[in-house]
Structures are given as structure tokens and as C-alpha cells.
Design a protein around this motif. Sequence first.
Motif, mmCIF file in Angstrom:
data_model
loop_
_atom_site.group_PDB
_atom_site.id
_atom_site.type_symbol
_atom_site.label_atom_id
_atom_site.label_comp_id
_atom_site.label_asym_id
_atom_site.label_seq_id
_atom_site.Cartn_x
_atom_site.Cartn_y
_atom_site.Cartn_z
ATOM 1 N N CYS A 13 4.067 9.725 -4.593
ATOM 2 C CA CYS A 13 3.059 8.851 -5.205
ATOM 3 C C CYS A 13 2.529 9.476 -6.498
ATOM 4 O O CYS A 13 2.350 8.790 -7.495
ATOM 5 C CB CYS A 13 1.910 8.609 -4.232
ATOM 6 N N GLU A 14 2.300 10.809 -6.454
ATOM 7 C CA GLU A 14 1.767 11.472 -7.654
ATOM 8 C C GLU A 14 2.713 11.344 -8.839
ATOM 9 O O GLU A 14 2.298 11.291 -9.982
ATOM 10 C CB GLU A 14 1.481 12.953 -7.358
ATOM 11 N N GLU A 50 5.736 5.417 -5.974
ATOM 12 C CA GLU A 50 5.061 4.883 -4.776
ATOM 13 C C GLU A 50 6.017 4.106 -3.887
ATOM 14 O O GLU A 50 5.830 4.027 -2.672
ATOM 15 C CB GLU A 50 3.903 3.953 -5.174
ATOM 16 N N LYS A 84 -0.851 7.378 -1.926
ATOM 17 C CA LYS A 84 -1.462 7.775 -3.204
ATOM 18 C C LYS A 84 -1.723 9.284 -3.306
ATOM 19 O O LYS A 84 -2.326 9.740 -4.266
ATOM 20 C CB LYS A 84 -2.771 7.000 -3.439
ATOM 21 N N SER A 85 -1.306 10.081 -2.295
ATOM 22 C CA SER A 85 -1.599 11.510 -2.386
ATOM 23 C C SER A 85 -0.361 12.384 -2.188
ATOM 24 O O SER A 85 -0.426 13.589 -2.397
ATOM 25 C CB SER A 85 -2.678 11.888 -1.369
ATOM 26 N N ASP A 142 0.846 -1.200 0.000
ATOM 27 C CA ASP A 142 0.000 0.000 0.000
ATOM 28 C C ASP A 142 0.880 1.247 0.000
ATOM 29 O O ASP A 142 2.053 1.174 0.388
ATOM 30 C CB ASP A 142 -0.897 0.008 1.252
ATOM 31 N N GLU A 162 -3.746 -2.292 -6.207
ATOM 32 C CA GLU A 162 -2.778 -1.577 -7.059
ATOM 33 C C GLU A 162 -1.370 -2.104 -6.841
ATOM 34 O O GLU A 162 -0.456 -1.816 -7.615
ATOM 35 C CB GLU A 162 -2.834 -0.081 -6.776
ATOM 36 N N CYS A 173 7.259 6.269 -1.195
ATOM 37 C CA CYS A 173 6.263 6.960 -0.362
ATOM 38 C C CYS A 173 6.615 6.779 1.111
ATOM 39 O O CYS A 173 6.901 5.672 1.557
ATOM 40 C CB CYS A 173 4.873 6.375 -0.643
#
Length: 358
Positions: A102-103, A107, A97-98, A94, A141, A110
Motif C-alpha cells: 500500500c505504501e 493497493e 493502507k499500512s 478497501d 479512496e 494488498c
Amino acid sequence: MSTSFRAIGVIDYKDWLNPKEFSYEPQDLRDNDVEIKIEACGICGSDIHAANGDWGEPYAPLAVGHEIVGTVTAVGPNARFKVGDRVGVGAQCDSCKSCKRCEKGNENNCKKQVGTYMGKYEATGKPSQGGYASHVRVNSEFAFKIPESMDSNFVAPLLCGGITAFRPMMTYGVKKGTKVGINGIGGIGHMAILFAKALGAEVTAISRNDKKKELALSLGADHYISTDEEDFATKYEDSLDLLINTASSFSETAIDSVLNLLAPYGQMIFITAPPITDKLTLTPFQMLFNNISVGGSVIGSPKDIEYMLEVAAKNDIKPMIETLDINEENVKTAWERMTKGDVKFRFVLTGYDKYFGN
Ligand SMILES: NC(=O)c1ccc[n+]([C@@H]2O[C@H](COP(=O)([O-])OP(=O)(O)OC[C@H]3O[C@@H](n4cnc5c(N)ncnc54)[C@H](OP(=O)(O)O)[C@@H]3O)[C@@H](O)[C@H]2O)c1
Ligand SMILES: [Zn+2]
Ligand SMILES: [Zn+2]
């Protein structure tokens, strides 16, 4: 859908070489999540670091294992797979994602990422548990469709070891004729030989002695350097463009001598993850007079992993594996043998149905 998963792992870090079965209540199945019934799991060098306390002792019991292949058994409404799909999961399950990382599609960098094991879900504070288990639940994902042509046991090690070996080659832009050195011929090192050859590189395998010479050459390495050979650092100086360091210990590898193998503008990339207190001593003069740089690389993003699987399928990349049926005794044996370097080159746990039932 199960409310309790069975796993084998560390109950007490002081007695880590006696892994035992335990049960745990999994993370809730969120909208993007998939639940996977596990079929095979590779044993990464990181499993040993995590189990023996090299990276601290965040929680117990702890099930390690992050080279997972299995079948989807439950899905959240927004998951990108359906029940019955064969998927793989690597070292990350995981990310936030923000954040900016991540953008940008990084990831794997992250700061709020969740490791497949030794991670913590922020919302619930629940620790993550890995693939020496009946099932695992992850953000879909971070699960990947396995190409049909690939056998589950052979593809498992690629999900962490394979991408970790391949990613620095993507960053460097390895192509036909690039001179790639791989220091440490273990699980990841041998996969690095396979990927570098698939990209057309001229490959040098570097190991602490000459015991792995024949095997490394049979995997496709063009040259072999044993670091116990006197004067190896001068004899083979300037012979590499990219040096990937996979050796799991600094103390047993002559890092500054190995750096001498890089030609000007060469790069050494560490993928090794030694005990967290380990420090690396480097000599700036050596780096500046030779215009060399030293960096690091951690697994790969979901997009990188998908690309790596594509390259592996196209080139029929198959790690050299030894399978063991999952049970307490075999996990113990595998960990003991890995600590002694006694595996050519990756253990893969199999026989999940036999042990965990359906
Ligand atoms: N950056 C990342 O994203 C990432 C991902 C996965 C794993 N890792 C890390 O990468 C490292 C390698 O993983 P792996 O799965 O390839 O491990 P492995 O199969 O155990 O291989 C490690 C290799 O390191 C060399 N080595 C040097 N000193 C050693 C020592 N004291 N004891 C045992 N081996 C020693 C050996 O090669 P020779 O005998 O040829 O010298 C050995 O085969 C580990 O530190 C692991 O945690 C990093
Ligand atoms: Zn790993
Ligand atoms: Zn993030």
C-alpha cells in the motif's frame, strides 16, 4: 442514511442461476467512507466465476457486481467526496493502507484488501456485497470521480474491465507501433482493443473462431487470428510484443500455441481468473529459447484507475454495451447469456430507481 440495503444475488450456490432479492445490513459508515446510491453496474466475467462457485463458496447470500456508478448519499467526516457527487467503484473497496504494498501505491496487491464483493472487513468480519444492490458503502479512496463527459452506463464497465485491460499496457509501456495481441474477445478483450488503439498500438484480436472477426475489426483491431485455423501458431509467429490473455478458460484456449506468436523479449500477461483449482502447463524451453516471459496483472491501484479514466475521457473510449433493467429475471438472463458467450460485449444493469425506488 439507510440501515438496510436491498440486493439481488446468489442465495444458494447449487442454484446460482436463480438469483433472488435479499436485504443486508451494511458495514458501518467509517470516517473515510462514502455511501453510494447505485445507478448502473456492469456485469464482469468475474461475477460469473464468483456466483457459480468457481472461486469457492465463502458466504451466501452474495451480491456480485463491481463496475458501479452512482451518486454519493452519505459521507464520513474524512471522505474525499460530498453528497451528490457522481462516482464509480471497481473491484476493490478497501485496503490496509499500512503494508509495504500500500505504501508503494500498489493497493491492488494488498494482502488485506477488501474486494467489493467476496471480501471481508477485518474489524467487523462483515462480508462485502457488490453492485447488484440499491446502495454500497466503500472507502472513498476506492471511489472515483466520473469525468463529466462520460455517460454512466458506458463508464461502468471501465471501472473493472477497463482498468484490467489497460494496466498491463501501462506496465509494458505500450506506445505507437507496439504490437499488442489480445486473446479472448469478450468484455475485457474488446475494451483492450479500444485502449491499445488509443495508445497507437498495432492490434491483433485473437479468438477461438472467426465469429467475432467483423466486430473486432470494427472496434479498430488491425488483424484477427482465429485459433481454430490450422497452423495459426506458425503462420503468425513472432508477430506480437505484448499478449494480453483475457480468455476465461485455459482448457478452451491453446496457451502454448498462442505463446508462439510472441517475438523475442515479448510478454504474455494473464488477467484471466479461472477456477481456483485450474493449473497452467508451460514449457520452459519455449520460454527460454525465445526470451519470452509470462506474468499476471490484477485490476489497478486507485491512481491507475484515475489515470485510466482520464485516458478514456480524452479518447472518448466507449465500451460496446447491452443494457438490462435490474430485476431477478434479467440478472438470470444476463448470467445465462454470458455463460454462452452471448453478449456483445458487456451487459450493464440499469433502471435501479425503477426496481429499488428512491
Ligand atoms: N485480473 C483481473 O484483475 C481481472 C479483472 C476482471 C476480470 N478478470 C477475469 O478476466 C476474465 C475475462 O473477463 P471478461 O469480463 O472479459 O469475461 P467475458 O466477457 O466472459 O469474456 C471472456 C472471453 O474468454 C473467451 N473464452 C475462452 N474460453 C471460454 C469459455 N470456456 N467460455 C466462455 N468464454 C471463453 C471468450 O473469447 P473468444 O470467444 O474470443 O475466444 C470470451 O469472450 C475472467 O476470467 C475474469 O474473471 C480478471
Ligand atoms: Zn471485474
Ligand atoms: Zn496493504
